[in-house]
Design an enzyme around this catalytic site. Sequence first.
Site, PDB file in Angstrom:
ATOM      1  N   HIS A  16       0.827  -1.205   0.000  1.00 18.86           N
ATOM      2  CA  HIS A  16       0.000   0.000   0.000  1.00 18.86           C
ATOM      3  C   HIS A  16       0.864   1.259   0.000  1.00 18.86           C
ATOM      4  CE1 HIS A  16      -2.758   2.909   2.227  1.00 18.86           C
ATOM      5  NE2 HIS A  16      -3.443   2.604   1.151  1.00 18.86           N
ATOM      6  N   HIS A  58      -1.470  10.657  -2.526  1.00 18.59           N
ATOM      7  CA  HIS A  58      -2.795  10.371  -1.992  1.00 18.59           C
ATOM      8  C   HIS A  58      -3.612  11.639  -1.771  1.00 18.59           C
ATOM      9  CE1 HIS A  58      -5.717   9.808   1.302  1.00 18.59           C
ATOM     10  NE2 HIS A  58      -5.923   8.628   0.747  1.00 18.59           N
TER      11      HIS A  58
END
Length: 281
Positions: A16, A58
């Site tokens: 991730h 992100h």
Amino acid sequence: MFPGSSDDWRPLVFAHRGSSRRHAEHTLDAYLLAIEEGADGLECDVRLTRDGHLVCLHDSRIDRTSDGRGRVSTQTLAELDRYDFASWRSDLLDSPDKLIVDRNQVEDRWRSKVLTLDRLLGVATDAGRPMRLLIETKHPVRYGGAVESALLTLLRRYGLETPDPDRALQVTVMSFSTTAVRRVRQRAPDLPTVMLIDVWSVPSRIGWLPPGSTIGGPGVQLLRASPEIVERLHRRGHPVYVWTVNEPDEVDLVAKLRVDGIISDRPAYVIERLRELGHRP
């Protein structure tokens, strides 16, 4: 029988934002370490810069993960390149983990720069073994569908817009946006897509996914509340990729539920835990 329920169950482990517990997220070090740790695949978020480049970030702003400020969408790639995207993880500055990655693999000047998706595709291609890349398009954003358009254009340049079992690198596109997932399906009908789920809806509770979705992507906390969703998605032919699985009880939960993909900040730990449970050679 659905693959996820067989006795030889072995889930894919995805890093991730790279091995982001041990290196700053979305940096080359994080991804190189994840490859070294044996992750089956990598996961990244992508946003579009003002001059049309896809970068792996992100947040909509760079304040948290760099020494700069401002929105990604209002800056060019050259402007983003002025900032350091690694040193904000001050807890890692003296960590011995930073010595694990061979520093000869990448020029030092790239190690703390904003990572473009183009460069990450190159790193994954050069891994020297089968590798999967999960790419999440972030929404809502100022450029709307231009994000998916830019993504598919880049994937076509690499020949990655359609699955090919003979190619080492495979790509899957993810989003929390049903519109984004449907858009990808319309323009690249063979490309696998993950519908990320953070709030249970009536359709997801009974195993339905929105049109264009091939894989269900629930968060691990949602599985705690409604573990039956895995079986229901499997029953409808949908693999299940779960995020973000980091702790022992979370690994044990997804192992018990026989999910198909585990997305984790700690890929090496997850692989080792699966090995202890007898699910990893």
